[in-house]
Design an enzyme around this catalytic site. Structure first.
Site, PDB file in Angstrom:
ATOM      1  N   ARG A 151       1.299  -1.145  -0.047  1.00  0.00           N
ATOM      2  CA  ARG A 151       0.353  -0.131  -0.007  1.00  0.00           C
ATOM      3  C   ARG A 151       0.914   1.332   0.495  1.00  0.00           C
ATOM      4  NH1 ARG A 151      -0.090   3.603   2.771  1.00  0.00           N
ATOM      5  NH2 ARG A 151       0.493   3.106   4.573  1.00  0.00           N
ATOM      6  N   SER A 152       2.150   1.718   0.808  1.00  0.00           N
ATOM      7  CA  SER A 152       2.607   2.558   0.950  1.00  0.00           C
ATOM      8  C   SER A 152       3.135   2.576  -0.617  1.00  0.00           C
ATOM      9  CB  SER A 152       3.768   1.897   0.953  1.00  0.00           C
ATOM     10  OG  SER A 152       3.678   1.834   2.671  1.00  0.00           O
ATOM     11  N   GLY A 210      11.795  15.906  10.192  1.00  0.00           N
ATOM     12  CA  GLY A 210      10.659  15.343  10.506  1.00  0.00           C
ATOM     13  C   GLY A 210       9.446  16.279  10.601  1.00  0.00           C
ATOM     14  N   TRP A 235      14.871   8.843   4.413  1.00  0.00           N
ATOM     15  CA  TRP A 235      13.296   7.998   5.117  1.00  0.00           C
ATOM     16  C   TRP A 235      12.383   7.580   3.693  1.00  0.00           C
ATOM     17  CZ3 TRP A 235      14.483   5.092   7.985  1.00  0.00           C
ATOM     18  CH2 TRP A 235      14.895   4.989   9.374  1.00  0.00           C
ATOM     19  N   ARG A 268      -6.385 -24.077  16.853  1.00  0.00           N
ATOM     20  CA  ARG A 268      -5.647 -24.245  17.769  1.00  0.00           C
ATOM     21  C   ARG A 268      -6.173 -25.040  19.914  1.00  0.00           C
ATOM     22  NH1 ARG A 268       0.084 -25.468  18.737  1.00  0.00           N
ATOM     23  NH2 ARG A 268       0.704 -25.146  20.631  1.00  0.00           N
ATOM     24  N   PHE A 276       8.508  11.179  -3.035  1.00  0.00           N
ATOM     25  CA  PHE A 276       8.448  12.687  -2.695  1.00  0.00           C
ATOM     26  C   PHE A 276       8.952  12.635  -1.635  1.00  0.00           C
ATOM     27  CE2 PHE A 276       5.516  14.808   0.232  1.00  0.00           C
ATOM     28  CZ  PHE A 276       4.856  15.176  -0.925  1.00  0.00           C
ATOM     29  N   GLY A 277      10.343  13.500  -1.207  1.00  0.00           N
ATOM     30  CA  GLY A 277      11.062  13.990  -0.578  1.00  0.00           C
ATOM     31  C   GLY A 277      10.522  14.854  -0.225  1.00  0.00           C
ATOM     32  N   THR A 300      10.114   6.688   0.703  1.00  0.00           N
ATOM     33  CA  THR A 300       9.669   5.256   0.138  1.00  0.00           C
ATOM     34  C   THR A 300       9.431   5.723  -1.076  1.00  0.00           C
ATOM     35  OG1 THR A 300       7.884   5.742   1.941  1.00  0.00           O
ATOM     36  CG2 THR A 300       7.520   3.982   0.026  1.00  0.00           C
ATOM     37  N   GLU A 316       3.730  10.017   7.654  1.00  0.00           N
ATOM     38  CA  GLU A 316       2.518  10.726   7.395  1.00  0.00           C
ATOM     39  C   GLU A 316       1.995  11.652   8.437  1.00  0.00           C
ATOM     40  OE1 GLU A 316       1.595  11.254   4.162  1.00  0.00           O
ATOM     41  OE2 GLU A 316       2.423   9.557   2.966  1.00  0.00           O
TER      42      GLU A 316
HETATM   43  C1  LIG Z   1       9.109   3.698   6.577  1.00  0.00           C
HETATM   44  C2  LIG Z   1       9.176   5.006   6.425  1.00  0.00           C
HETATM   45  C3  LIG Z   1       9.141   5.222   4.753  1.00  0.00           C
HETATM   46  C4  LIG Z   1       9.003   6.752   4.677  1.00  0.00           C
HETATM   47  N1  LIG Z   1       8.412   7.684   3.450  1.00  0.00           N
HETATM   48  C5  LIG Z   1       9.002   9.014   3.683  1.00  0.00           C
HETATM   49  C6  LIG Z   1       8.852   9.667   2.353  1.00  0.00           C
HETATM   50  O1  LIG Z   1       8.071   8.920   0.943  1.00  0.00           O
HETATM   51  N2  LIG Z   1       8.878  10.560   2.402  1.00  0.00           N
HETATM   52  C7  LIG Z   1       9.089  11.426   2.496  1.00  0.00           C
HETATM   53  O2  LIG Z   1       9.104  13.218   3.065  1.00  0.00           O
HETATM   54  N3  LIG Z   1       9.036  10.783   4.100  1.00  0.00           N
HETATM   55  C8  LIG Z   1       8.909   9.586   4.431  1.00  0.00           C
HETATM   56  N4  LIG Z   1       8.913   9.175   5.553  1.00  0.00           N
HETATM   57  C9  LIG Z   1       9.208   9.843   6.947  1.00  0.00           C
HETATM   58  C10 LIG Z   1       7.902   9.985   8.596  1.00  0.00           C
HETATM   59  O3  LIG Z   1       7.138  10.438   7.467  1.00  0.00           O
HETATM   60  C11 LIG Z   1       9.095  10.670   9.482  1.00  0.00           C
HETATM   61  O4  LIG Z   1       9.526   9.565   9.751  1.00  0.00           O
HETATM   62  C12 LIG Z   1       7.899  11.654  10.420  1.00  0.00           C
HETATM   63  O5  LIG Z   1       7.097  12.442   9.628  1.00  0.00           O
HETATM   64  C13 LIG Z   1       8.231  11.569  11.789  1.00  0.00           C
HETATM   65  O6  LIG Z   1       9.906  12.394  11.559  1.00  0.00           O
HETATM   66  P1  LIG Z   1      10.520  12.423  12.172  1.00  0.00           P
HETATM   67  O7  LIG Z   1      11.164  10.784  11.483  1.00  0.00           O
HETATM   68  O8  LIG Z   1      11.851  12.794  12.197  1.00  0.00           O
HETATM   69  O9  LIG Z   1      10.362  12.058  13.918  1.00  0.00           O
HETATM   70  P2  LIG Z   1      10.157  13.492  14.743  1.00  0.00           P
HETATM   71  O10 LIG Z   1       9.487  14.806  13.975  1.00  0.00           O
HETATM   72  O11 LIG Z   1      12.126  13.604  15.178  1.00  0.00           O
HETATM   73  O12 LIG Z   1       9.556  12.671  15.571  1.00  0.00           O
HETATM   74  C14 LIG Z   1      10.130  12.372  17.016  1.00  0.00           C
HETATM   75  C15 LIG Z   1       9.062  12.067  17.811  1.00  0.00           C
HETATM   76  O13 LIG Z   1       8.878  13.506  18.527  1.00  0.00           O
HETATM   77  C16 LIG Z   1       8.109  13.865  18.853  1.00  0.00           C
HETATM   78  N5  LIG Z   1       7.708  14.917  18.152  1.00  0.00           N
HETATM   79  C17 LIG Z   1       7.997  16.140  17.048  1.00  0.00           C
HETATM   80  N6  LIG Z   1       7.152  17.201  17.901  1.00  0.00           N
HETATM   81  C18 LIG Z   1       6.467  16.774  18.471  1.00  0.00           C
HETATM   82  C19 LIG Z   1       5.744  18.299  18.629  1.00  0.00           C
HETATM   83  N7  LIG Z   1       5.761  19.045  18.178  1.00  0.00           N
HETATM   84  N8  LIG Z   1       4.843  17.768  19.753  1.00  0.00           N
HETATM   85  C20 LIG Z   1       4.791  16.500  20.534  1.00  0.00           C
HETATM   86  N9  LIG Z   1       6.116  15.674  20.232  1.00  0.00           N
HETATM   87  C21 LIG Z   1       6.515  16.008  19.036  1.00  0.00           C
HETATM   88  C22 LIG Z   1       6.839  13.151  17.213  1.00  0.00           C
HETATM   89  O14 LIG Z   1       5.622  13.053  16.979  1.00  0.00           O
HETATM   90  C23 LIG Z   1       7.816  11.582  17.046  1.00  0.00           C
HETATM   91  O15 LIG Z   1       7.239  10.980  18.553  1.00  0.00           O
HETATM   92  C24 LIG Z   1       9.039   7.997   6.281  1.00  0.00           C
HETATM   93  C25 LIG Z   1       9.257   7.030   7.350  1.00  0.00           C
HETATM   94  C26 LIG Z   1       9.187   6.100   7.158  1.00  0.00           C
HETATM   95  C27 LIG Z   1       9.710   4.930   9.001  1.00  0.00           C
END
Ligand SMILES: Cc1cc2nc3c(=O)[nH]c(=O)nc-3n(C[C@H](O)[C@H](O)[C@H](O)COP(=O)(O)OP(=O)(O)OC[C@H]3O[C@@H](n4cnc5c(N)ncnc54)[C@H](O)[C@@H]3O)c2cc1C
Length: 384
Positions: free
Chosen positions: A89-90, A136, A161, A267, A128-129, A163, A362
């Protein structure tokens, strides 16, 4: 079991799409997905054209070779794809709801003609970057930037990250410019642009996840998406993809539930099927309730979307509620299967691990909680 019979509310066409996708997933995906997951591979090049032939890539977009189906039909397809694997689905979400949707919404006529028909057919793949190694949840503070050099653009930065990153023929890359955030179409093979895969993932293993590096990537003036400036560009695409997730997770949860029901009936312990024990029945009943509610939420939001009335807060509600429900169902199902629940012989632990990524990408569950918190109180709580 499907006590609420949510699918009775679907049209004949929506049910036909459901059955078609379910059959394809049963024939092409389920026999292989455990192995893909184990090996950490996803056959994007083979599956792309097959999914394209079925009209599943950009299926809710109009024109340019896209199927132009309703939001509910698209949602039902996502549900059935994710019953196979969240990685599948991703793949479809990123292709259709992120990369194609960005070009469809904001691209020039030439960009649309160049990319969309081939992407709808699955002959060209997109990514989509937006996310970066250090940005994040707060993409508005991105570091990747683009500056004008004569009529060209020069991009520098990194995306993390992503996809489909290393299999994509075109990357939609969002970058800061003097005018605000703009989207750029970066064809694979452009000098200075590279994509390398992220390994050692324990979630969404049957999915390509990459880092993109942009090192003085020179693009012509017409590489920019002309139709949008600002964060609303990528955010509006994300809203499309989240919509697919709030349906898809119902499928992942259902797959776990069905495995648990089957296991509970066959089971035996203490001389009886484990499904005869009240504690097991309580788990199964709770899963049925959670999935029924999630399915109704998805259908309600889908009908609102088809009526042109859906709000981003409603999509956040659905993403938050349905990913959480599916993950809870997967964890409960895992306990029903006992030790067998941790092997790839059954789909449960694969879905459970996948859903950990779906919880984060997302928009994390925390961010969607804050979106709802703001809707309820009128007070934004993202920043300190
Ligand atoms: C398998 C996979 C595929 C992906 N595919 C894509 C893709 O195709 N394109 C793309 O652009 N991205 C993609 N991503 C990235 C994804 O969108 C990000 O991982 C996500 O937006 C979170 O960002 P981060 O991992 O940097 O976490 P962070 O933003 O660093 O967050 C870390 C923690 O802090 C919390 N946090 C952050 N800010 C706040 C706040 N203001 N208040 C409370 N809590 C907070 C978060 O909720 C989280 O629990 C993918 C990620 C994964 C794991």
């Amino acid at each position: 079991m499907d006590v609420l019979r949510v699918d009775d509310q679907l049209t004949d066409e929506e049910r036909m799409i459901r059955d078609t996708v379910r059959t394809v997933v049963a024939e092409k995906v389920l026999p292989n997905v455990g192995e893909w997951f184990e090996r950490g591979v996803f056959p994007a090049r083979e599956l792309g054209p097959e999914l394209g032939k079925l009209g599943l890539l950009g299926m809710h977009l109009q024109g340019y070779g896209c199927a132009g189906m309703s939001a509910v039909a698209y949602g039902v397809a996502c549900r059935e794809l994710e019953a196979g694997d969240s990685g599948l689905r991703s793949f479809v979400s990123v292709q259709g709801s992120l990369a194609m949707a960005a070009i469809h919404k904001f691209g020039s006529e030439e960009q649309k003609q160049e990319w969309l028909p081939r992407m709808a057919a699955g002959e060209a793949l997109g990514c989509f970057g937006l996310t970066e190694p250090d940005r994040g949840s707060d993409p508005g503070d991105m570091r990747t930037h683009a500056r004008r050099d004569g009529s060209d653009w020069v991009l520098n930065g990194a995306k993390m990250w992503i996809t489909n990153g290393s299999v994509a023929d075109v990357a939609v890359v969002w970058a800061r410019t003097d005018e605000g955030i703009r989207g750029f179409l970066v064809p694979a093979g452009t000098p200075g642009f590279s994509a390398s895969d992220i390994h050692r993932k324990l979630s969404l293993r049957a999915s390509v996840t990459s880092e993109l590096v942009l090192d003085d990537v020179r693009l012509p003036a017409d590489a920019v998406l002309p139709g949008v400036t600002g964060l609303k560009g990528p955010l509006s695409c994300l809203s499309e993809a989240r919509y697919g997730i709030l349906w898809g997770t119902v499928g992942a949860g259902r797959a776990c539930y069905e495995a648990a029901v089957e296991y509970a009936k066959t089971r035996e312990q203490f001389g009886r099927p484990i499904g005869a024990f009240q504690l097991t029945q309580e788990k199964l009943a709770w899963m049925e309730v959670a999935l029924g509610q999630a399915g109704l939420t998805a259908l309600h939001i889908g009908r609102l979307k088809d009526a042109g009335k859906v709000t981003p807060q409603q999509v956040s509600f659905g993403k938050l509620a349905n990913v959480r429900a599916a993950l809870d169902v997967a964890r409960q199902a895992r306990t029903v299967l006992g030790a067998n629940g941790i092997t790839l012989e059954y789909p449960v632990i694969r879905h459970m691990n996948n859903l950990e990524s779906v919880l984060t990408y997302e928009g994390t569950q925390e961010i969607h909680t804050l979106v709802l918190g703001q809707a309820i109180t009128g007070i934004p709580a993202y920043r300190g």
